[in-house]
Design an enzyme around this catalytic site. Structure first.
Site, PDB file in Angstrom:
ATOM      1  N   PRO A 416       0.835  -1.206   0.000  1.00 39.85           N
ATOM      2  CA  PRO A 416       0.000   0.000   0.000  1.00 39.85           C
ATOM      3  C   PRO A 416       0.868   1.253   0.000  1.00 39.85           C
ATOM      4  O   PRO A 416       1.828   1.341   0.752  1.00 39.85           O
ATOM      5  CB  PRO A 416      -0.804  -0.110   1.301  1.00 39.85           C
ATOM      6  CG  PRO A 416      -0.169  -1.171   2.092  1.00 39.85           C
ATOM      7  CD  PRO A 416       0.735  -1.977   1.236  1.00 39.85           C
ATOM      8  N   CYS A 417       0.561   2.178  -0.880  1.00 42.63           N
ATOM      9  CA  CYS A 417       1.283   3.460  -0.939  1.00 42.63           C
ATOM     10  C   CYS A 417       0.245   4.564  -0.765  1.00 42.63           C
ATOM     11  O   CYS A 417      -0.099   5.265  -1.726  1.00 42.63           O
ATOM     12  CB  CYS A 417       2.010   3.599  -2.274  1.00 42.63           C
ATOM     13  SG  CYS A 417       3.259   2.337  -2.534  1.00 42.63           S
TER      14      CYS A 417
END
Ligand SMILES: C[S@@+](CC[C@H](N)C(=O)[O-])C[C@H]1O[C@@H](n2cnc3c(N)ncnc32)[C@H](O)[C@@H]1O
Length: 791
Positions: A416-417
């Site tokens: 996840p960014c």
């Protein structure tokens, strides 16, 4: 690379430049370069070696310079240049000179001496761009880009060595780079931004070998390969991926998964009992893997420099006793207040005691006590239990409790960014990797670097390419190339693979030099949507270039996917129900509702019966439910249809003379609906319609600023309806509260996209693909999910 076509002539006197020796024979020249010797009437197309677009679209067709004769050497400033030599080419003033391979030397029919170059790219000329410092010094990449240039463009000779890619499993680079100005071991191709091994198999010293010793694991488990699913959520991506691999004939099983969300882990375990599901942060998982490797080394299960030894060998040999095993572990008298360890049950890297420091911990079953007394204990305090520890580690090693370098065939995952999301007002444009919210990309890369799997599939949102000019995508590719992985980048939209949902995602392939880099599966279904991707990356949309030549099925609609599901109300107490009389009305519904045993899912796990799970909508409060009842059952209906809304110039506003009230006394039209995108949005309280393709299934189901109301029922789409839009088979049951289930479904990689990628991976891993960056799928979703013996 446009500048490469606009070379300026050198200022040096022409006499310093000339062909050397006699021209090549007419026969040889016309055989090797027939297109240079055509009559005016019958001119062939030049072999540009430009991206060979499947489907035959001609791109940048080159005008063919005709030749009087060809040579195999030329003299430049008194230096002999032979065919296939590498040269510096005059560049732009103040810039580095270009570098190229000379692949033709010829006198053009107008008498001008010409050469044809095949260009090398420096890292900074490629997708890697500003991350060239991550890549080894002197490393360049040979491209397929070729063009003709006057001989005068050659500046001087340059020494570029071709070297094989090194073995990735080794931590120490074993190859010797010969003295050179530059070296290359990979090719760079612009379509899908491929970095692939430059080795064509002709080099005897090549590291490319199908039976390479790189992967000791493969030798151990010939018919079964292990997948690690990182940031696994409820397992949609790996579920699809393994089904796709199985269609290609590869038995891939999700051996391990890691996710911080407990409910997502519960769902994965329920549907995949074969998986060692780890409910922990990826960074702790990595720390644990390093500790586990040390433990395995301590008990001589793996050597500290070599990959994992064969388990079968281990079974034959008695593991050596360690001298330092304490007598206390072998039944000495207990002191008062001391307890004896019966066995170890689990292992983790964390801080269950809340000391503020994470360490290696083991779950202990105490002798004479039952499971309710099990506790996590720090490894540092277990010095007296070496015998039990050894037992636990040997058992864990044999059962692949945790992955070790060399035991993982493939890693998939979407780190996840959240720091790049368009919704995040505080995005760090300048230094995205300093943002804590983007750190998981680095954790993911560190795990790859530690485990060195044969294949990697990394998924992410398209913002990875949009944000800060693709900073994170470029960083990821540079890191893989620096680790000597081949890579390829593409975008795939769920709707193109048989779902009525648009979701578009980035997928990055990486493969060890000894493996074939998997291609991207071409779309099977139409999706009439132009995605908002940066111009620079638009060709990464898989199938965009080939679209007009593909025979695609019509796009699926919402009705195709959910029309058979029994009607439900706003509140459904039970998460299991019968389909009752509901019979599939479409092909999609027919296959998506197969019993587990009729599908390619692993035989064990989930529910063996054909029952309907999770057909529960988010329970709306009385006010929202009443608001929903105001939305007419017609296409395009939304909050603008509520009483008291005026629309001028496509902008909604409240009628100042009439404010309708709910039973509770609150306004029917909530202020947030009117103010959303300054009254211009049509999404709040939007009703979907059967002939539509849904935007993206998100993790929330509140109708306040999104179009999620069922076409014919006064409620939002249920968890199961969302799951169908993501391509989950109906037998895939989810765990947790309704809200948690929506999160798992919204987070998922659409199952058919996973299937398509899994198939491409499977074909590549068996050497059944060519060098094309795309592959046609021989199946459609969800028909392909049906187990062969069920057809
Ligand atoms: C986009 S979802 C992955 C979905 C999954 N690939 C699928 O197809 O179902 C990202 C996941 O990362 C998990 N996550 C976020 N931070 C994490 C961390 N530090 N360690 C492990 N998992 C994390 C979230 O709980 C979420 O399930």
């Amino acid at each position: 690379m446009a500048a490469r076509n606009k070379q300026k002539k050198r200022a040096e006197p022409e006499s310093d430049l000339c062909f050397a020796g006699k021209p090549m024979s007419v026969v040889e020249s016309t055989i090797r370069w027939p297109h240079r010797y055509q009559s005016k009437k019958t001119k062939l197309q030049a072999p540009t070696k430009k991206p060979a677009n499947k489907g035959g679209k001609k791109e940048d067709e080159e005008i063919i310079k005709q030749a009087k004769c060809h040579f195999d050497k030329a003299l430049v400033d008194g230096v002999l240049i032979n065919l296939n030599d590498d040269v510096y080419v005059t560049g732009l003033p103040g810039k580095l000179k270009f570098i190229a391979k000379v692949i033709e030397l010829f006198e053009a029919d107008d008498g001008v001496p010409y050469c044809r170059f095949r260009w090398y790219y420096r890292p900074e000329d490629t997708l890697i761009e500003r991350f060239s410092h991550l890549v080894q010094p002197k490393r360049v990449f040979l491209s397929n880009d070729e063009n003709d240039n006057p001989l005068t463009c050659i500046w001087s000779k340059v020494n570029i060595a071709k070297v094989p890619l090194p073995k990735i499993t080794s931590r120490i680079e074993q190859r010797v780079i010969p003295p050179c100005d530059y070296y290359y071991d990979m090719k760079y191709e612009v379509p899908y931004l491929n970095f692939t091994s430059a080795d064509d198999g002709s080099d005897a010293s090549s590291s490319l070998s199908s039976d390479s010793a790189l992967n000791c694991f493969e030798n151990l488990h010939k018919d079964e390969k292990f997948l690690l699913d990182l940031y696994s959520g409820c397992g949609a991506m790996s579920t699809g991926f393994c089904m796709g691999a199985s269609i290609s004939g590869v038995k891939l099983i999700t051996k391990w998964s890691v996710d911080i969300n407990k409910f997502a882990c519960d769902s994965l375990k329920l549907n995949h009992p074969e998986t060692e599901v780890r409910n922990e942060a990826a960074e702790d998982f990595l720390a644990l893997l390093k500790e586990w490797k040390r433990l395995c080394e301590k008990f001589s299960l793996v050597s500290s420099t070599e990959p994992v030894e064969s388990i079968s060998e281990l079974e034959d040999e008695e593991v050596e006793e360690n001298d330092d095993i304490d007598e206390a572990s072998t039944g000495a008298e207990l002191e008062p207040g001391e307890f004896e360890v019966e066995k170890f049950l689990g292992i983790m890297f964390g801080d269950p005691q809340g000391t503020g420091e994470k360490t290696l911990q083991l779950m202990v079953r105490w002798k004479g006590y039952n499971s309710s007394y099990d506790t996590w204990e720090p490894y540092s305090g277990l010095g007296n239990c070496k015998e039990k520890l050894k037992e636990y580690v040997i058992d864990g090693f044999k059962s692949h409790l945790l992955p070790l370098p060399g035991t993982v065939y493939t890693v998939c995952g979407g780190p996840p960014c959240q720091g790049i999301s368009g919704y995040n007002r505080y995005r760090n444009n300048e230094a995205p990797l300093e943002d804590q919210k983007n750190q998981q990309l680095l954790v993911f890369l560190d795990i790859i670097d530690f485990l060195k799997p044969n294949y990697v599939l990394m998924e992410n949102v398209v913002d990875l390419l949009r944000f800060s000019k693709g900073f994170l995508a470029r960083h990821a590719v540079a890191s893989f190339v620096a680790m000597n992985y081949q890579t390829r980048l593409g975008m795939m939209a769920a709707g193109s693979y048989g779902l009525p949902q648009l979701r578009n995602r980035v997928f990055l392939w990486a493969a060890q030099p000894s493996e074939k880099l998997p291609p991207y599966p071409l779309p099977t279904h139409e999706v009439a949507k132009k995605f908002n991707t940066p111009k620079e990356f638009k060709d990464l949309q898989v199938g965009r270039i080939q679209m007009e030549f593909l025979k695609l099925d019509n796009a699926l609609t919402l009705a195709d996917a959910i029309s058979d599901l029994p009607p439900v109300t706003n509140y459904v107490a039970n998460d299991v129900m019968d389909y009752n009389d509901a019979a599939p009305k479409t092909e999609f519904e027919n296959f998506i509702s197969l019993k587990r045993s009729e599908t390619l899912l692993p035989a064990f796990g989930g529910d063996p019966t054909r029952r309907l799970f999770d057909h529960q909508p988010l329970v709306l409060g009385d006010d929202d439910l009443e608001r929903v009842s105001y939305i007419p059952k017609q296409k395009g209906a939304n909050y603008r249809d509520m009483p008291g809304v005026l629309v001028h110039n496509n902008k909604a506003e409240i009628n100042p003379r009439f404010r309708a009230k709910l039973k509770s006394g609150k306004n029917v039209v909530p202020a947030y609906a009117i103010s959303f995108i300054k009254g211009k949005s049509k999404k709040p309280f939007g009703r979907l319609w059967g002939d539509e393709i849904v935007n993206t299934v998100v993790t929330r189901a509140e109708p306040h600023n999104q179009c999620v109301i069922h076409p014919m029922q006064n409620r939002v789409l249920s968890v199961r309806e969302n799951a169908r839009l993501q391509g989950f088979p109906d037998c895939y049951k989810l765990c947790g509260t309704i809200k948690e289930k929506y999160i798992q479904v919204g987070n998922a990689v659409a199952v058919p996209v996973g299937v398509a990628l899994g198939y491409a991976f499977g074909m590549a891993s068996q050497g059944l693909t060519d060098d094309e960056p795309v592959i046609k799928l021989p199946f459609k979703y969800p028909e392909c999910m049906q187990a062969k013996d069920q057809i």
